[in-house]
Design a protein around this motif. Sequence first.
Motif, short mmCIF file in Angstrom:
data_model
loop_
_atom_site.label_atom_id
_atom_site.label_comp_id
_atom_site.label_asym_id
_atom_site.label_seq_id
_atom_site.Cartn_x
_atom_site.Cartn_y
_atom_site.Cartn_z
N TYR A 119 39.96 52.67 25.30
CA TYR A 119 40.62 51.55 24.61
C TYR A 119 39.98 51.30 23.24
N ASP A 120 40.81 50.75 22.36
CA ASP A 120 40.30 50.33 21.05
C ASP A 120 39.77 48.91 21.09
N PHE A 121 40.46 48.06 21.85
CA PHE A 121 40.07 46.65 21.95
C PHE A 121 40.16 46.17 23.39
N CYS A 122 39.29 45.21 23.71
CA CYS A 122 39.36 44.49 24.97
C CYS A 122 39.38 43.01 24.63
N ILE A 123 40.38 42.30 25.12
CA ILE A 123 40.49 40.87 24.87
C ILE A 123 40.30 40.14 26.20
N ILE A 124 39.34 39.22 26.23
CA ILE A 124 39.03 38.49 27.46
C ILE A 124 39.51 37.05 27.32
N ASP A 125 40.43 36.68 28.19
CA ASP A 125 40.94 35.31 28.24
C ASP A 125 40.08 34.53 29.22
N ASN A 126 39.17 33.71 28.69
CA ASN A 126 38.19 33.03 29.52
C ASN A 126 38.66 31.68 30.03
N ALA A 127 38.15 31.32 31.19
CA ALA A 127 38.40 30.00 31.75
C ALA A 127 37.72 28.93 30.91
N PRO A 128 38.20 27.68 30.97
CA PRO A 128 37.53 26.58 30.27
C PRO A 128 36.28 26.15 31.04
N ASP A 129 35.29 27.04 31.03
CA ASP A 129 34.11 26.85 31.86
C ASP A 129 32.99 27.69 31.28
N ILE A 130 31.79 27.54 31.83
CA ILE A 130 30.69 28.42 31.46
C ILE A 130 30.09 28.96 32.76
N ASN A 131 30.99 29.42 33.65
CA ASN A 131 30.56 29.95 34.94
C ASN A 131 30.03 31.38 34.78
N MET A 132 29.69 32.02 35.89
CA MET A 132 29.03 33.31 35.82
C MET A 132 29.93 34.40 35.23
N SER A 133 31.22 34.37 35.49
CA SER A 133 32.10 35.40 34.93
C SER A 133 32.28 35.21 33.43
N VAL A 134 32.25 33.97 32.94
CA VAL A 134 32.32 33.72 31.50
C VAL A 134 31.01 34.17 30.84
N ILE A 135 29.89 33.90 31.49
CA ILE A 135 28.60 34.38 30.97
C ILE A 135 28.61 35.91 30.90
N ASN A 136 29.17 36.55 31.92
CA ASN A 136 29.29 38.01 31.91
C ASN A 136 30.16 38.49 30.76
N ALA A 137 31.25 37.77 30.51
CA ALA A 137 32.17 38.16 29.43
C ALA A 137 31.50 38.07 28.08
N LEU A 138 30.77 37.00 27.84
CA LEU A 138 30.07 36.84 26.56
C LEU A 138 28.91 37.82 26.44
N THR A 139 28.28 38.14 27.55
CA THR A 139 27.20 39.13 27.53
C THR A 139 27.74 40.51 27.20
N ALA A 140 28.98 40.78 27.57
CA ALA A 140 29.60 42.08 27.29
C ALA A 140 30.23 42.15 25.90
N GLY A 141 30.47 40.99 25.27
CA GLY A 141 31.33 40.93 24.09
C GLY A 141 30.68 41.29 22.77
N ASP A 142 31.54 41.64 21.84
CA ASP A 142 31.14 41.81 20.44
C ASP A 142 31.39 40.53 19.66
N ASP A 143 32.52 39.88 19.93
CA ASP A 143 32.94 38.71 19.16
C ASP A 143 33.42 37.61 20.11
N TYR A 144 33.37 36.37 19.61
CA TYR A 144 34.08 35.31 20.30
C TYR A 144 34.81 34.43 19.30
N ILE A 145 36.00 34.01 19.71
CA ILE A 145 36.90 33.19 18.90
C ILE A 145 37.24 31.95 19.71
N ILE A 146 37.22 30.79 19.06
CA ILE A 146 37.48 29.53 19.76
C ILE A 146 38.80 28.94 19.27
N PRO A 147 39.87 29.01 20.07
CA PRO A 147 41.11 28.29 19.71
C PRO A 147 40.88 26.79 19.85
N VAL A 148 41.39 26.02 18.92
CA VAL A 148 41.24 24.57 18.99
C VAL A 148 42.58 23.89 18.73
#
Length: 262
Positions: A119-148
Amino acid sequence: MRIINICNLKGGVAKTITSVNMAYVLATMGKKVLVIDNDKQGNTSKFFGVYGYEKPSLAEIMLTKNTAEDVIQKTTRENIDVIPANMNLLTANRNVMLDLNSPQQTRLKKALAAVAEQYDFCIIDNAPDINMSVINALTAGDDYIIPVKIDRFTFDGVDVMIEQAEQIRENFNEKLRFRGCLVTSFRKNDVNRQGQEYLQEASRYKLFETHIRWTEKVDESTFTCEPVMVHSPRCGAARDYKAFTAEYLKSVSDSDTKGAEK
């Protein structure tokens, strides 16, 4: 493969809409995109028609029962594959926290490394939480974007999300970069204008120049399970998501160039 986290501790800010539409724009550019549904509600999975319990999901990756290749599902959208989620993710998050015999924060990172060349890109749609799977996602990530979505609680949610993500960057993933806040559901009223101006003036928010205009077509697109560019290609939000994706790609290209020059 570049891994992009779409995250906010608030719900209702268009994380899923942003994830699926950004994925679609990249896919139409000929990029291979893997979308990960990291929310037990499974809205992204439902959008792409892969929600269910018959096949393994992100929960099984978190529990190291299945590899990413086992869990990835094809979609009807060209160049887009999905790792789905369901309510099993709730139990998986709890079990990972209780498992002290193996690393907790790097399970998703290890799983994605095995498919990174596909793949060229992986986009992770995270829950509105800071649970273990979200921590895993951020640990794996290159970037994070915050929709507001601009309202009285906007800034508290953004501040806490940045704080949590920066802690993960310091402890687990030094390459993680905050790309900026994306204003969604933007209306031309005083509240939205004032909120946008505040975000622009505060450099820590790194506001994208593009904002996503409110239109009923976005809500309609969730019922038809179509990217807004397919459902209503002429509407403002469709054009905005294209512009936002181009702006993101330029920011990545510019930062990579600056990094190479150092």
